[in-house]
Design a protein around this motif. Structure first.
Motif, PDB file in Angstrom:
ATOM      1  N   GLN A  15       0.385  -1.294   0.090  1.00 56.65           N
ATOM      2  CA  GLN A  15       0.332   0.186  -0.559  1.00 56.65           C
ATOM      3  C   GLN A  15       0.426   1.337  -0.062  1.00 56.65           C
ATOM      4  O   GLN A  15       1.855   1.119   0.714  1.00 56.65           O
ATOM      5  CB  GLN A  15      -0.767  -0.201   1.306  1.00 56.65           C
ATOM      6  N   LYS A  17       0.997   5.742  -0.558  1.00 54.76           N
ATOM      7  CA  LYS A  17       0.008   6.600  -0.257  1.00 54.76           C
ATOM      8  C   LYS A  17       0.413   7.834   0.522  1.00 54.76           C
ATOM      9  O   LYS A  17       1.884   7.745   1.290  1.00 54.76           O
ATOM     10  CB  LYS A  17      -1.184   6.021   1.719  1.00 54.76           C
ATOM     11  N   GLY A  18       0.642   9.104  -0.368  1.00 56.99           N
ATOM     12  CA  GLY A  18       1.154  10.302   0.451  1.00 56.99           C
ATOM     13  C   GLY A  18       2.141  10.697  -0.203  1.00 56.99           C
ATOM     14  O   GLY A  18       3.291  10.118   0.462  1.00 56.99           O
ATOM     15  N   CYS A  19       2.932   9.879  -1.323  1.00 59.06           N
ATOM     16  CA  CYS A  19       3.867   9.710  -1.751  1.00 59.06           C
ATOM     17  C   CYS A  19       4.635  10.992  -2.663  1.00 59.06           C
ATOM     18  O   CYS A  19       3.929  10.934  -3.672  1.00 59.06           O
ATOM     19  CB  CYS A  19       4.297   8.709  -2.772  1.00 59.06           C
ATOM     20  N   LEU A  37       1.371   4.114   9.390  1.00 60.72           N
ATOM     21  CA  LEU A  37       2.017   3.492   8.226  1.00 60.72           C
ATOM     22  C   LEU A  37       3.644   3.626   7.870  1.00 60.72           C
ATOM     23  O   LEU A  37       3.886   4.674   8.811  1.00 60.72           O
ATOM     24  CB  LEU A  37       1.586   4.748   6.854  1.00 60.72           C
ATOM     25  N   HIS A  89       4.913   7.241   2.355  1.00 55.96           N
ATOM     26  CA  HIS A  89       4.276   6.097   3.380  1.00 55.96           C
ATOM     27  C   HIS A  89       3.623   5.163   2.757  1.00 55.96           C
ATOM     28  O   HIS A  89       3.038   4.840   1.279  1.00 55.96           O
ATOM     29  CB  HIS A  89       2.559   7.095   3.282  1.00 55.96           C
ATOM     30  N   ALA A 148      -2.905  14.895  -6.293  1.00 58.05           N
ATOM     31  CA  ALA A 148      -2.290  14.063  -6.836  1.00 58.05           C
ATOM     32  C   ALA A 148      -2.352  13.616  -8.567  1.00 58.05           C
ATOM     33  O   ALA A 148      -3.323  14.331  -8.822  1.00 58.05           O
ATOM     34  CB  ALA A 148      -3.741  12.529  -6.515  1.00 58.05           C
TER      35      ALA A 148
END
Length: 300
Positions: A15, A17-19, A37, A89, A148
């Motif tokens: 998973q 997230k927030g990259c 995370l 994350h 995003a």
């Protein structure tokens, strides 16, 4: 000759997230927080101080940091220049990998040590993916914040592969370190245990003042725990006992006040909850090997 070499069957989930890439001005800070995370940070330029638990780590250009899921942390850009960084994350469901990733609250890898691991090339790949995707995004100026990027499936696979290579490289660098002297080797805590330990930690931070009426026994009682349960749960997540954690907070704050202010040492002692200058001086010497006066910088 008939030879067969077969890798084991594998089913796992990554998973992400927030990259993304970020640039923050001097004076920027991010408040104390935690999430469930794992987090990777790479410093492109500038300098930032990471406060993780009771410790402080300074990240400089080229440095990498891996934060354990659930680690309580905050950031401050105390430098006079912007701080630019890559932030990822992620979570994985492989139990052996999770065990290795949770060996400590955070790992810091210097730019010099990271250079040999090929991480710069991987970051360049991610930058290229970002540049290609930005060509398809509407232009709205240098200060725009995109929620995003919309990337196609092949670029998404390449991004996932690059992040897995980063996780692999960092995990190999930080594989199964020996626990520091006096610190317990941590077992994997549940999310509920992590949240409860952080609630304890919030109250412990308030003990580092003269006017605090908190105590470990009172914190345990307020959270409907026995003192033993409170201590064991906190040690499982933070790797040190509540009492030692408070001592580390007091020591770090004392060092900061001695170095960054010209306040009288007696005033610092009273602010930190010591009843006398002699008590503070003897305790500080026991922690550091020198007196507060010797530790304080001397300016000509």
């Amino acid at each position: 000759m008939d030879i067969e070499v077969i890798f084991p069957s594998m089913t796992s989930t990554l998973q992400i997230k927030g990259c993304g890439f970020f640039v923050k001005p001097p004076g920027w800070s991010y408040p104390l927080h935690h999430h469930h995370l794992f987090e990777i940070l790479y410093c492109f330029s500038g300098e930032v101080v990471q406060f993780v638990g009771a410790s402080e780590r300074t990240m400089r250009t080229g440095d990498w940091m891996l934060l354990k899921a659930g680690a309580r942390h905050r950031l401050e850009n105390l430098a006079a220049e912007p701080y630019s960084f890559l932030n990822i994350h992620f979570d994985v469901d492989d139990p052996d990998l999770r065990r290795r990733l949770t060996a400590a609250d955070c790992f810091l890898l210097s730019g010099a040590d990271a250079a040999a691991g090929g991480l710069a090339e991987i970051v360049a790949r991610i930058e290229r993916l970002m540049a290609l995707s930005l060509t398809d995004a509407p232009s709205s100026g240098p200060s725009a914040k995109l929620e995003a990027l919309d990337i196609d499936p092949l670029r998404k696979l390449e991004l996932q592969a690059a992040i897995l290579l980063i996780v692999t490289s960092l995990t190999a660098q930080f594989a199964a370190p020996q626990a520091p002297a006096g610190k317990a080797r941590l077992s994997v805590a549940s999310f509920k245990e992590i949240d409860t330990a952080h609630a304890i930690e919030e109250r412990l931070r308030r003990m580092v003042t003269a006017d605090s009426d908190n105590s470990i026994a009172r914190i345990a009682r307020d959270l409907h725990l026995s003192r033993s349960q409170c201590s064991k749960l906190f040690t499982k997540v933070y790797g040190v006992s509540p009492r030692r954690y408070v001592s580390e907070l007091v020591l770090n704050r004392a060092k900061r006040l001695l170095v960054t202010t010209n306040r009288p040492i007696e005033a610092i002692a009273l602010e930190l909850g010591f009843h006398s200058l002699s008590h503070f001086s003897s305790q500080f010497r026991r922690w550091t090997g020198v007196s507060p006066m010797q530790y304080r910088p001397k300016f000509e």
